[in-house]
Design an enzyme around this catalytic site. Structure first.
Site, PDB file in Angstrom:
ATOM      1  N   TYR A 134       0.824  -1.217   0.000  1.00 34.09           N
ATOM      2  CA  TYR A 134       0.000   0.000   0.000  1.00 34.09           C
ATOM      3  C   TYR A 134       0.860   1.271   0.000  1.00 34.09           C
ATOM      4  O   TYR A 134       0.434   2.308   0.478  1.00 34.09           O
ATOM      5  CB  TYR A 134      -0.940   0.019   1.208  1.00 34.09           C
ATOM      6  N   LYS A 180       6.198 -13.905   3.793  1.00 30.49           N
ATOM      7  CA  LYS A 180       6.200 -14.840   2.652  1.00 30.49           C
ATOM      8  C   LYS A 180       7.601 -14.818   2.061  1.00 30.49           C
ATOM      9  O   LYS A 180       7.811 -14.659   0.850  1.00 30.49           O
ATOM     10  CB  LYS A 180       5.132 -14.388   1.636  1.00 30.49           C
ATOM     11  N   ASP A 214       0.241 -17.789   4.304  1.00 33.37           N
ATOM     12  CA  ASP A 214      -0.877 -18.656   3.905  1.00 33.37           C
ATOM     13  C   ASP A 214      -1.173 -19.705   4.964  1.00 33.37           C
ATOM     14  O   ASP A 214      -2.335 -20.025   5.238  1.00 33.37           O
ATOM     15  CB  ASP A 214      -0.668 -19.271   2.514  1.00 33.37           C
ATOM     16  N   ASP A 238      -3.790  -6.529   6.835  1.00 35.85           N
ATOM     17  CA  ASP A 238      -5.134  -6.092   6.483  1.00 35.85           C
ATOM     18  C   ASP A 238      -6.055  -7.300   6.340  1.00 35.85           C
ATOM     19  O   ASP A 238      -7.147  -7.366   6.912  1.00 35.85           O
ATOM     20  CB  ASP A 238      -5.049  -5.299   5.158  1.00 35.85           C
ATOM     21  N   ASP A 242      -9.065  -8.856   9.217  1.00 34.84           N
ATOM     22  CA  ASP A 242     -10.501  -9.025   8.945  1.00 34.84           C
ATOM     23  C   ASP A 242     -10.913 -10.478   9.190  1.00 34.84           C
ATOM     24  O   ASP A 242     -11.982 -10.748   9.739  1.00 34.84           O
ATOM     25  CB  ASP A 242     -10.844  -8.614   7.505  1.00 34.84           C
TER      26      ASP A 242
HETATM   27 MG    MG Z   1      -9.699  -3.682   5.885  1.00 36.04          MG
END
Ligand code: MG
Ligand code: NAI
Length: 342
Positions: A134, A180, A214, A238, A242
């Site tokens: 981001y 990763k 993962d 992120d 969630d």
């Molecule tokens: Mg979010």
């Protein structure tokens, strides 16, 4: 001492949830409230989702309490107010604690045998908030689009250190570095190398493990009790956070903190929930828990604990909103919490 707090209602369910949270904070602390505008309503009024006055006020306050903003689709170059705040205030650490609540249906697979209540969860995710995928560096032509995933030594070091300091303060005994690096050898390789080095001063009291993102996504579903503090880069954090919110009852109950060297902003994880705005049914828990995180950050630890306990007691009394299987309205939950404070 009076604490000066900038509050930003934002859009949708923002104003109704903020009103409840402010009234509860007022029961616990001596606060001078300063209002700041941000979000879509601010855009319609001022032509920008984040007026400069709001940023200036935020820098003059002890903390920012933020609800949620709407990002409208279809306005080219629209800049999100919350992303702007994180940048302007250099809020590099996004902290999300995940704590189960009584009487909230949790997925039945969470480590418990069939027909028994799942073990309560108590863990946190620390997400790097300023770079990674981001970083905002994107390019596109007719045939190809690219986004630059920036990982720096400085940002990796400070986020891992933040995670360890949080673990220390909250008596956690393990931090998991999530990456990763097996594929992203250079970028996540750097994160991992820096992370392991930053962990050293905390050993052996706080163990350092590392795990591939993962497999962590899978383990969060299968055995979330494995984790205490997870620290990771922006995109992974992120997504995993969630996912983790579903383990404790969904978006309505999850709080978050955005913390930097100088400033801090506290907000529920959910968005502006336009589908239920103005109906008086939104779950105020994420907002109230965010206020508790703010109180703790301001050095008001006993008041923060008091608020967290009052919220838990409301759930013990089964006073909960629709999204977590109850029938109570926003106001009922806030009033139950207020009563439980005393
Ligand atoms: Mg979010
Ligand atoms: P959302 O989180 O607003 O809503 C998703 C679903 O969860 C909806 O069905 C909503 O009713 C429900 N929900 C959310 N908060 C709730 C609460 N407190 N109590 C009960 N139910 C709740 O996410 P969505 O629908 O993807 O986005 C709506 C708007 O919010 C968009 O404009 C989006 O850009 C913005 N947004 C803003 C965020 C922020 O301010 N940090 C974060 C996420 C989305």
């Amino acid at each position: 001492m009076v604490k000066k707090i900038l509050y930003i209602n934002g859009d949708g369910v923002g104003p109704e949830l903020m009103a409840g949270a402010r009234s509860i904070v007022d029961e616990l602390a001596d606060v001078e409230w300063v209002e700041g505008e941000a979000g879509y309503a601010a855009y319609l009024k001022h032509g920008t989702a984040l007026p400069n006055d709001t940023v200036v006020s935020a820098k003059a306050c002890d903390a920012v309490l933020f609800c949620a903003v709407t990002t409208p689709p279809g306005i080219p170059n629209y800049k999100s107010a919350i992303i702007g705040m994180r940048k302007e205030l250099d809020l590099y650490a996004n902290l999300r604690p995940f704590d189960s609540l009584p009487n909230v249906p949790a997925p039945s697979w969470t480590g418990a045998p069939a027909n028994s209540a799942p073990a309560p969860l108590h863990f946190a995710i620390v997400r790097e908030n300023t770079e990674g995928l981001y970083s905002g560096i994107e390019e596109a032509d007719e045939v190809r689009a690219t986004a630059l995933r920036v990982i720096t030594r400085r940002a990796s070091e400070r986020i891992v250190k933040f995670a360890y300091e949080y673990a220390k303060k909250r008596s956690f005994s393990k931090v998991t570095l999530v990456h990763k690096a097996n594929v992203l050898r250079k970028s996540d390789g750097l994160f991992l190398e820096v992370g392991r080095a930053a962990a050293k001063p905390y050993a052996p009291a706080i163990a350092c493990e590392d795990a591939i993102v993962d497999s962590v996504a899978m383990r969060l579903v299968k055995s979330p009790g494995d984790f205490q503090v997870i620290v990771t880069t922006n995109l992974f954090g992120d997504i995993l956070s969630d996912e983790a919110s579903a383990l404790i009852g969904g978006l309505g109950v999850a709080p978050s903190a955005n913390i930097g060297q100088k400033y801090a902003l506290f907000e529920p994880v959910h968005g502006s929930a336009p589908d239920i705005a103005g109906k008086g049914v939104a779950n105020p828990t994420g907002m109230l828990r965010s206020a508790a995180l703010m109180l703790a950050h301001l050095g008001l630890e006993p008041e923060a604990r008091k608020l967290e306990t009052a919220i838990e007691s409301a759930y013990k009394q089964n006073i909960k909103t629709l999204d977590v299987g109850g029938t109570a309205r926003t106001h009922d939950v806030v009033e139950a919490v207020r009563k439980n404070l005393n």
